[in-house]
Design a protein around this motif. Sequence first.
Motif, PDB file in Angstrom:
ATOM      1  N   UNK A 153     -18.396 -13.911 -16.947  1.00 56.54           N
ATOM      2  CA  UNK A 153     -17.460 -14.643 -16.082  1.00 56.54           C
ATOM      3  C   UNK A 153     -16.291 -15.258 -16.845  1.00 56.54           C
ATOM      4  N   UNK A 154     -16.367 -15.267 -18.167  1.00 50.35           N
ATOM      5  CA  UNK A 154     -15.218 -15.741 -18.963  1.00 50.35           C
ATOM      6  C   UNK A 154     -15.372 -15.199 -20.376  1.00 50.35           C
ATOM      7  N   UNK A 260      -7.436 -16.325 -15.572  1.00 49.11           N
ATOM      8  CA  UNK A 260      -8.678 -16.948 -16.042  1.00 49.11           C
ATOM      9  C   UNK A 260      -9.867 -16.102 -15.598  1.00 49.11           C
ATOM     10  N   UNK A 261     -10.994 -16.424 -16.213  1.00 49.05           N
ATOM     11  CA  UNK A 261     -12.269 -15.820 -15.817  1.00 49.05           C
ATOM     12  C   UNK A 261     -12.219 -14.305 -15.785  1.00 49.05           C
ATOM     13  N   UNK A 262     -12.719 -13.740 -14.694  1.00 53.87           N
ATOM     14  CA  UNK A 262     -12.792 -12.287 -14.592  1.00 53.87           C
ATOM     15  C   UNK A 262     -11.439 -11.622 -14.366  1.00 53.87           C
TER      16      UNK A 262
ATOM     17  N   UNK B 297     -11.941 -21.067  -9.194  1.00 59.90           N
ATOM     18  CA  UNK B 297     -12.685 -20.713 -10.409  1.00 59.90           C
ATOM     19  C   UNK B 297     -14.147 -21.120 -10.278  1.00 59.90           C
ATOM     20  N   UNK B 301     -17.660 -18.878 -10.148  1.00 58.99           N
ATOM     21  CA  UNK B 301     -18.779 -19.104 -11.072  1.00 58.99           C
ATOM     22  C   UNK B 301     -20.078 -19.299 -10.296  1.00 58.99           C
TER      23      UNK B 301
END
Lengths: 358, 358
Positions: A153-154, A260-262, B297, B301
């Motif tokens: 996820x990151x 950010x993230x994915x 975000x 998650x």
Amino acid sequence: MKIGHERLGAFVREAMSRAGSRPEDAEKVARVLVAADLNGVDSHGVARLRRYVEGIRDGTIAADATPTTVTDFPAGAVVDAGNGLGQPAMLHAVHLAVEKARATAVATVTVRRSNHFGIAGHYAALAAREGMLALVTTNASPQVAPTHGAEPMFGTNPLAIALPTHPTRPYLYDAATSAVPRGKLERLEREGRPMLPGWAVDPDGRTETDIPRLVKGLKAREGYALLPLGGAGEDHGGHKGYGLGLLADLLCGPLAGASWGRHVYGPDGAGLGHFVFCVRVDAFMDLDAFRAETARMFEELRSARKAEGQDRIYIPGEKEYETADARRADGIPLRPSVVSDLADIAETLGLPFPGHRP
Amino acid sequence: MKIGHERLGAFVREAMSRAGSRPEDAEKVARVLVAADLNGVDSHGVARLRRYVEGIRDGTIAADATPTTVTDFPAGAVVDAGNGLGQPAMLHAVHLAVEKARATAVATVTVRRSNHFGIAGHYAALAAREGMLALVTTNASPQVAPTHGAEPMFGTNPLAIALPTHPTRPYLYDAATSAVPRGKLERLEREGRPMLPGWAVDPDGRTETDIPRLVKGLKAREGYALLPLGGAGEDHGGHKGYGLGLLADLLCGPLAGASWGRHVYGPDGAGLGHFVFCVRVDAFMDLDAFRAETARMFEELRSARKAEGQDRIYIPGEKEYETADARRADGIPLRPSVVSDLADIAETLGLPFPGHRP
């Protein structure tokens, strides 16, 4: 093979220029990549050159981008990298932060729409050599699962922190917020050594210890994931590594106005964000007094009783400085796959290759 | 027993005043201790009251100290706590940092000659509720061994980081830089549960898993030590936890002009240092946009695939907020040893005790 760092730098510079970078950008990329190889962070050195060259050539990295300050105030700025190379963007940001902190004592600069910038520690150390306490972070391609999660996820989002404990060799912490970075897995595989349980999970969130399967799964985004610093669950503090990795993503993503993230390295480009924060140490403490006190602290740490079988306690940064000394004197060792890569790049770009194909 | 947080706060306030604190300082101590108990960080709540009361009564903590700003500039300050209570000193420092960052966008304040300040997260969250990204750290009594070391050389030095992702419930990371805090060992012992290898070492640096022996050895400073986040050696990133713990000691010790390492809680008093750094988020990014983006975000998650046997992924801070909701409604559970402690304090100070001795 081994190669002198200056020759290696000249090759990177030349390759980046031929690929289409401006000479001044090529020079910056060469400086940061070779610094990683000198410091022993081989995963972030010229082993990455192919991706940069290809990015410039196929246009996924904009060769003509100029980092632009889009918001500016005395103690901070927001920089738009324009989807250009990460190194010129981050060097611009760090110089800006240092300049500002000289005047205001404390400054923060964020960067958006950027690309891979190499090793975070290079930028933090650079600011520390100007008398700054510096914190540098970036987000990265999604590879790490959150605590209790089973998919990436990151990124391995590194935190680099340097303090001017010495004029040229600052305290230097530079580490991924995952238990291990992917580069370490690849190194172990080359060396025929096993990986340990607690570093990564398969798509069901069970510990994964088969390196080839894991690396393949990570690259193909098949749900395999690295674990945060502290490992699986909360028993050994995995939630702490998760919190730090997510922090980096918050600073470099939503705060910087970057991806950010994915979503990092999505269809619209890398979209990476970076973050740097500088504090001029002598605004708080006389710099010589600070250095004398930290020297005493480090001496006490080195003299502490050692664990069985250990004979040395390191101060963060020492290993890197010692490796750099050795490699500056003896040359940088390049493994066969990297030599092959560089030879391919040389051939494609019509450059003389400074070595022999393995 | 369970007790309402307001009644508990009133008791702490009264006890601190009777012990000799100024009413306004007693109020601050009560606020920070009860916040820890509300959040479920029982080791940093009223379980600590005895030490504060005794410190004030025996003069090791100066009851009449006033936190004084000894260096002051637009983006920062150095505060001397005058060996007074940590809570009033740190609240002073955080208010100063928030005030300054309102004007300059970025600010840093250090504190020297201080005492235990309670939970670091309370201060970071306070700044985040004012729209700040905040990083708070403190050093602490020496309990942690450096990587490859076998004796305690610095504290469990927490890092607390908050971001204004929500007006009242910010992203809140608050964790010791050791694999586990000592409070966790004491809790496991009470619950009859084992500790795990990789959390602590005996005086030869071998893994220690006997809680009573370890806790006794830590208290008596017999060479037993906790391990940094990431555990022993470097295999699971222990050098990272070590680097972060040492960082906190560098910021709170040599930078702040406070004590550090093994010298903390020496013959001249605690000599603790604290550090706070604030960034006003809306100088970099519209606050509503930042909140909308971080909400997305966090939702991603939470929705990530779960590891086997897990049904929830937490965002740092959520557990604490949920515990606080429950405890605000149902009261704060106090374990028998803490009730006993409070009853003793009440008796010594001639106060009515708001409960029954177990």
